[in-house]
Design a protein around this motif. Structure first.
Motif, short mmCIF file in Angstrom:
data_model
loop_
_atom_site.label_atom_id
_atom_site.label_comp_id
_atom_site.label_asym_id
_atom_site.label_seq_id
_atom_site.Cartn_x
_atom_site.Cartn_y
_atom_site.Cartn_z
N SER A 192 -8.34 26.14 44.49
CA SER A 192 -7.40 26.77 43.56
C SER A 192 -7.49 26.14 42.18
O SER A 192 -7.52 26.84 41.16
CB SER A 192 -5.99 26.66 44.12
N THR A 226 -8.40 23.93 50.01
CA THR A 226 -7.85 25.09 49.31
C THR A 226 -7.16 24.70 48.01
O THR A 226 -7.20 25.45 47.03
CB THR A 226 -6.88 25.87 50.21
N SER A 236 -10.85 27.08 40.48
CA SER A 236 -10.92 28.45 39.99
C SER A 236 -10.02 28.65 38.78
O SER A 236 -10.32 29.46 37.91
CB SER A 236 -10.61 29.47 41.07
N SER A 256 -3.18 27.70 51.10
CA SER A 256 -2.77 26.30 51.16
C SER A 256 -1.31 26.17 51.58
O SER A 256 -0.96 25.33 52.41
CB SER A 256 -2.99 25.64 49.80
N SER A 275 -15.50 27.73 48.88
CA SER A 275 -15.10 28.92 49.64
C SER A 275 -15.79 28.95 51.00
O SER A 275 -15.16 29.24 52.02
CB SER A 275 -15.44 30.18 48.86
N ALA A 335 -7.92 31.90 42.88
CA ALA A 335 -6.88 30.88 42.68
C ALA A 335 -5.60 31.24 43.42
O ALA A 335 -4.99 30.41 44.09
CB ALA A 335 -6.60 30.68 41.20
N ILE A 336 -5.18 32.50 43.31
CA ILE A 336 -3.95 32.93 43.97
C ILE A 336 -4.10 32.92 45.48
O ILE A 336 -3.22 32.42 46.20
CB ILE A 336 -3.53 34.32 43.46
N SER A 372 -6.25 31.24 47.38
CA SER A 372 -6.41 29.89 47.94
C SER A 372 -5.11 29.11 47.86
O SER A 372 -4.81 28.32 48.75
CB SER A 372 -7.54 29.14 47.24
N GLY A 373 -4.33 29.31 46.82
CA GLY A 373 -3.01 28.67 46.75
C GLY A 373 -2.08 29.18 47.85
O GLY A 373 -1.35 28.40 48.47
#
Length: 111
Positions: free
Chosen positions: A62, A58, A65, A97, A24, A90-91, A93-94
């Protein structure tokens, strides 16, 4: 003389949590460098390199996490905040990305 019993913590959970924090911070620094590069006028190849590093970072964040959420479920942790934290990271960073990959695709690799 009484000795305190030290409860050993799981090494994998601790390493996973620190790895997520490290990723992060790395992604935040890459976003900051990209913003500075737009202001300072970095070369297009340098900005493309920063964006590609950010996409890879990222995706790794994701995935790690999601592993953290799965590990918490397997160890039967009952705190809802743990699952919301790992799932939210996770959400987000996805999503980041996909946004950065879309930015690379829109510019055709020339920033």
């Amino acid at each position: 003389m009484k000795f305190r019993r030290v409860v050993p913590k799981a090494l994998f959970g601790l390493l996973l949590k620190r790895f997520i924090v490290l990723l992060s911070i790395m992604n935040f620094v890459l976003i900051l460098l990209y913003g500075i590069g737009n202001y300072q006028g970095f070369l297009a190849d340098t900005q493309l390199f920063l964006l590609s590093l950010l996409v890879h970072g990222t995706i790794l964040l994701s995935l790690s996490s999601m592993v953290g959420c799965l590990y918490s479920a397997l160890t039967k942790r009952t705190g809802l905040a743990v699952y919301l934290g790992y799932g939210g990271i996770a959400i987000l960073s996805g999503l980041l990305s996909f946004i950065i990959a879309f930015l690379i695709q829109i510019t055709q690799g020339t920033v």
